[in-house]
Design a protein around this motif. Structure first.
Motif, short mmCIF file in Angstrom:
data_model
loop_
_atom_site.label_atom_id
_atom_site.label_comp_id
_atom_site.label_asym_id
_atom_site.label_seq_id
_atom_site.Cartn_x
_atom_site.Cartn_y
_atom_site.Cartn_z
N ALA A 275 0.82 -1.20 0.00
CA ALA A 275 0.00 0.00 0.00
C ALA A 275 0.86 1.26 0.00
O ALA A 275 0.59 2.24 -0.71
N PHE A 276 1.92 1.24 0.80
CA PHE A 276 2.82 2.40 0.88
C PHE A 276 3.51 2.66 -0.45
O PHE A 276 3.57 3.80 -0.93
N ASP B 262 1.77 6.51 -6.98
CA ASP B 262 0.48 6.94 -7.56
C ASP B 262 -0.28 5.82 -8.25
O ASP B 262 -0.82 6.00 -9.35
N ILE C 282 -2.59 4.26 5.66
CA ILE C 282 -1.89 4.52 4.40
C ILE C 282 -2.87 4.87 3.30
O ILE C 282 -2.54 5.63 2.37
N GLY C 283 -4.09 4.35 3.39
CA GLY C 283 -5.12 4.75 2.46
C GLY C 283 -5.50 3.74 1.40
O GLY C 283 -6.19 4.09 0.44
N ALA C 284 -5.06 2.50 1.54
CA ALA C 284 -5.41 1.48 0.56
C ALA C 284 -6.85 1.03 0.74
O ALA C 284 -7.45 1.20 1.81
N ARG D 124 1.01 3.94 -3.07
CA ARG D 124 0.67 5.35 -2.85
C ARG D 124 1.83 6.26 -3.27
O ARG D 124 1.61 7.29 -3.92
N PRO E 106 -3.40 2.84 -7.55
CA PRO E 106 -4.40 2.33 -6.60
C PRO E 106 -4.00 0.96 -6.09
O PRO E 106 -3.35 0.18 -6.80
#
Length: 305
Positions: A80-81, A87, A109-111, A84, A89
């Motif tokens: 995930a890191f 750029d 992390i935003g995944a 991100r 997904p």
């Protein structure tokens, strides 16, 4: 495959993306000899996994659907890191046994995260379905050449930092990290595989002569709980010295790292040291030893809000 060349290329590729992690010598671990340690728990997202993730993403064309990964926790956070940072997904599948700390890290992390019941193998099944349905690129946690080459950069880096040890002890889950070590050292240093007694896919495979399914449990299962060793690791690990340690020894090594050095690691991160402290691996007189401290995502997170 020319593993040395692949690892050198990976090191050039991930430079500036992965951290260069520090090394130290420990004389305060209840042993009568010094131990070299590489503190890979200080890597991005708390484990060595970022190396393989970055190498995979930087060496291949990533489809518009992005990437998908199955993980016990650390690989998912690393994938995930890296996604991100570059750029792309990312869709991450983890089993419930990953635990709240690692699940929270991936979420931070935003995944796009899915938590599935059961073990790592269940998460891998779901990740493969997602790959087939969407065309996303799978970042395998351990059994892919780009992953192994990326993990091998840890040992190329350690050599460049002046590693003196004759023998390097490494914790094993699915085998990506130790495969990277074996691919880099190629017999120049002795490599010892250390696994928990209750999560020992490599040990079982070496005994059976082929990768076999094992049951997984214990305090390090969310990092070292692969049901079957990777084929790349199995092929590279023929003849490797394999030892097992009980959960009690892992917990004791965790405590020692904290008390002696204020190094706070998850059970997997202390597993290699546990082999020395418990006597599961006993160096010969004069044999210089080193351990790879591989992960720091302790649960529960002592500083979580």
């Amino acid at each position: 495959m020319n593993w040395k060349s692949e690892i050198k290329a990976a090191a050039d590729r991930i430079a500036g993306h992965a951290q260069v992690t520090p090394v130290m010598e420990s004389r305060v671990v209840g042993l009568d000899y010094p131990v070299e340690m590489k503190l890979e728990h200080m890597q991005h997202t708390g484990s060595f996994k970022a190396r393989g993730a970055f190498n995979t993403l930087l060496s291949m064309e990533v489809p518009q659907a992005g990437v998908v990964a199955a993980s016990g926790g650390n690989h998912g956070a690393a994938a995930a890191f890296a996604a991100r940072a570059l750029d792309h997904p990312a869709k991450i599948f983890v089993p419930e046994l990953a635990g709240p700390s690692k699940i929270a890290l991936i979420e931070q992390i935003g995944a796009d995260l899915s938590v599935v019941s059961g073990e790592y193998a269940n998460a891998l099944t779901m990740a493969r379905i997602h790959e087939e349905e969407t065309g996303a690129m799978q970042i395998h946690a351990y059994d892919a050449p780009a992953t192994v080459a990326g993990q091998g950069t840890c040992f190329a880096e350690w050599d460049a930092q002046g590693l003196q040890a004759d023998t390097v002890l490494i914790a094993v889950g699915g085998g990506g990290l130790i495969a990277g070590a074996l691919a880099w050292f190629q017999g120049a240093r002795k490599v010892v595989a250390v696994e928990p007694e209750t999560s020992c896919a490599l040990h079982a495979a070496l005994g059976a002569g082929e990768p076999v399914d094992v049951s997984v449990s214990g305090i390090a299962a969310n990092a070292l709980g692969a049901r079957q060793i990777g084929r790349i690791c199995f092929d590279l690990a023929q003849g490797v010295n394999s030892v097992l340690v009980p959960d009690e020894a892992i917990a004791a090594a965790q405590q020692t790292l904290w008390q002696a050095h204020r190094i706070l690691v998850e059970p997997a991160g202390a597993t290699a040291l546990a082999a020395l402290m418990s006597g599961a691996y006993q160096p010969d007189p004069g044999e210089r030893v080193a351990v790879l401290v591989c992960g720091g995502n302790i649960a529960p997170d002592p500083l979580a809000g």
